[in-house]
Scaffold this motif. Structure first.
Motif, PDB file in Angstrom:
ATOM      1  N   ASP A   1       0.925  -1.108   0.190  1.00 48.35           N
ATOM      2  CA  ASP A   1      -0.226  -0.063  -0.170  1.00 48.35           C
ATOM      3  C   ASP A   1       0.703   1.588  -0.001  1.00 48.35           C
ATOM      4  O   ASP A   1       1.942   1.528   0.377  1.00 48.35           O
ATOM      5  N   ALA A   2       0.352   1.989  -0.385  1.00 43.78           N
ATOM      6  CA  ALA A   2       0.880   3.704   0.018  1.00 43.78           C
ATOM      7  C   ALA A   2       1.187   3.935   0.857  1.00 43.78           C
ATOM      8  O   ALA A   2       0.175   3.784   1.880  1.00 43.78           O
ATOM      9  N   ASN A   3       2.570   4.679   1.371  1.00 44.95           N
ATOM     10  CA  ASN A   3       2.598   4.858   3.136  1.00 44.95           C
ATOM     11  C   ASN A   3       2.673   6.208   3.076  1.00 44.95           C
ATOM     12  O   ASN A   3       3.119   7.263   3.505  1.00 44.95           O
ATOM     13  N   ALA A   4       2.690   7.474   1.828  1.00 39.84           N
ATOM     14  CA  ALA A   4       2.662   8.641   2.182  1.00 39.84           C
ATOM     15  C   ALA A   4       2.295   9.518   0.828  1.00 39.84           C
ATOM     16  O   ALA A   4       1.912   9.149  -0.763  1.00 39.84           O
ATOM     17  N   ILE A   5       1.469  10.731   0.989  1.00 37.28           N
ATOM     18  CA  ILE A   5       0.746  11.384  -0.337  1.00 37.28           C
ATOM     19  C   ILE A   5       2.057  12.905  -0.430  1.00 37.28           C
ATOM     20  O   ILE A   5       1.732  13.486   0.376  1.00 37.28           O
ATOM     21  N   TRP A   6       2.052  13.321  -1.250  1.00 36.52           N
ATOM     22  CA  TRP A   6       2.483  14.187  -2.259  1.00 36.52           C
ATOM     23  C   TRP A   6       1.471  15.593  -3.043  1.00 36.52           C
ATOM     24  O   TRP A   6       1.115  14.953  -3.874  1.00 36.52           O
ATOM     25  N   TYR A   7       1.335  16.141  -2.835  1.00 32.12           N
ATOM     26  CA  TYR A   7       0.846  17.550  -3.439  1.00 32.12           C
ATOM     27  C   TYR A   7       2.010  18.504  -2.806  1.00 32.12           C
ATOM     28  O   TYR A   7       3.178  18.341  -2.197  1.00 32.12           O
ATOM     29  N   SER A   8       1.635  19.437  -4.683  1.00 34.85           N
ATOM     30  CA  SER A   8       2.849  20.775  -5.180  1.00 34.85           C
ATOM     31  C   SER A   8       2.453  21.787  -4.077  1.00 34.85           C
ATOM     32  O   SER A   8       1.305  21.811  -3.729  1.00 34.85           O
ATOM     33  N   LEU A   9       3.550  22.465  -3.407  1.00 34.27           N
ATOM     34  CA  LEU A   9       3.016  23.167  -3.108  1.00 34.27           C
ATOM     35  C   LEU A   9       1.190  24.779  -4.049  1.00 34.27           C
ATOM     36  O   LEU A   9       1.701  25.002  -3.333  1.00 34.27           O
ATOM     37  N   GLU A  10       2.073  24.740  -5.068  1.00 37.47           N
ATOM     38  CA  GLU A  10       1.192  25.397  -6.196  1.00 37.47           C
ATOM     39  C   GLU A  10      -0.078  24.860  -5.896  1.00 37.47           C
ATOM     40  O   GLU A  10      -1.427  25.272  -6.024  1.00 37.47           O
ATOM     41  N   GLU A  11      -0.625  23.269  -6.291  1.00 43.13           N
ATOM     42  CA  GLU A  11      -1.611  22.490  -5.670  1.00 43.13           C
ATOM     43  C   GLU A  11      -2.149  22.525  -4.392  1.00 43.13           C
ATOM     44  O   GLU A  11      -3.404  23.223  -4.084  1.00 43.13           O
ATOM     45  N   LEU A  12      -1.555  23.074  -2.961  1.00 49.06           N
ATOM     46  CA  LEU A  12      -2.133  23.560  -2.429  1.00 49.06           C
ATOM     47  C   LEU A  12      -2.707  25.109  -2.042  1.00 49.06           C
ATOM     48  O   LEU A  12      -3.243  25.853  -1.486  1.00 49.06           O
ATOM     49  N   GLU A  13      -1.772  25.803  -2.614  1.00 48.80           N
ATOM     50  CA  GLU A  13      -1.792  26.945  -2.630  1.00 48.80           C
ATOM     51  C   GLU A  13      -3.324  27.453  -3.568  1.00 48.80           C
ATOM     52  O   GLU A  13      -4.407  27.996  -2.868  1.00 48.80           O
ATOM     53  N   ASN A  14      -2.878  26.525  -4.840  1.00 49.46           N
ATOM     54  CA  ASN A  14      -4.193  26.401  -4.993  1.00 49.46           C
ATOM     55  C   ASN A  14      -5.736  26.077  -4.784  1.00 49.46           C
ATOM     56  O   ASN A  14      -6.996  26.878  -4.386  1.00 49.46           O
ATOM     57  N   TYR A  15      -6.082  25.595  -3.641  1.00 48.19           N
ATOM     58  CA  TYR A  15      -6.813  24.363  -3.703  1.00 48.19           C
ATOM     59  C   TYR A  15      -6.962  25.784  -2.135  1.00 48.19           C
ATOM     60  O   TYR A  15      -8.177  25.741  -1.971  1.00 48.19           O
TER      61      TYR A  15
END
Length: 143
Positions: free
Chosen positions: A40-54
């Motif tokens: 299974d996955a044990n980490a999730i990554w979002y770019s700073l741009e994705e987080l700032e946009n959200y």
């Protein structure tokens, strides 16, 4: 930089972060891997741009819909075992949900037309959650 940002109070040591990750891998991921017969996955990554946009999206649309957005709650989830989810089927995910308080107009004479907030902050169901970060592909990422 004249005014560097204040150090967040929620920071933890790298050693403690490593311990949390090892604990997850040993106690949770191994259980799901046995059932799913895949790692299974044990980490999730979002770019700073994705987080700032959200963050911009939830603040802007939250205000338009009468909310004081005050945070983001992170939920664990598991993709359905369905071929339309491809390689993510059956794997862990992390999705983000905005939280806040509905702002209501108070019509009492003393506080005529003043804004009044509810006492508790809750998930805002009127705004869309965010998902589809990049998962830690097996072999698992180790912190």
């Amino acid at each position: 930089m004249k005014n560097p940002p204040a150090k967040p109070s929620q920071l933890i040591t790298k050693e403690f972060a490593r311990q949390l990750n090892v604990n997850y891998n040993n106690k949770r991921a191994s259980l799901t891997a046995k059932k799913a017969e895949k790692e299974d996955a044990n980490a999730i990554w979002y770019s700073l741009e994705e987080l700032e946009n959200y963050i911009h999206y939830i603040k802007t649309n939250g205000t338009k819909q009468g909310y004081n957005v005050d945070g983001i709650r992170f939920y664990f989830g598991v993709y359905p075992d369905d071929e339309k989810h491809g390689e993510k089927a059956g794997l862990t995910t992390l999705f983000l949900v905005p939280t806040g308080k509905k702002i209501e107009k108070n019509t009492e004479k003393i506080q005529s037309f003043a804004l009044k907030q509810e006492a508790t902050s809750a998930d805002i169901q009127d705004l869309d959650p965010m998902n589809y970060g990049n998962i830690g592909r097996p072999p698992s990422l180790l912190y």
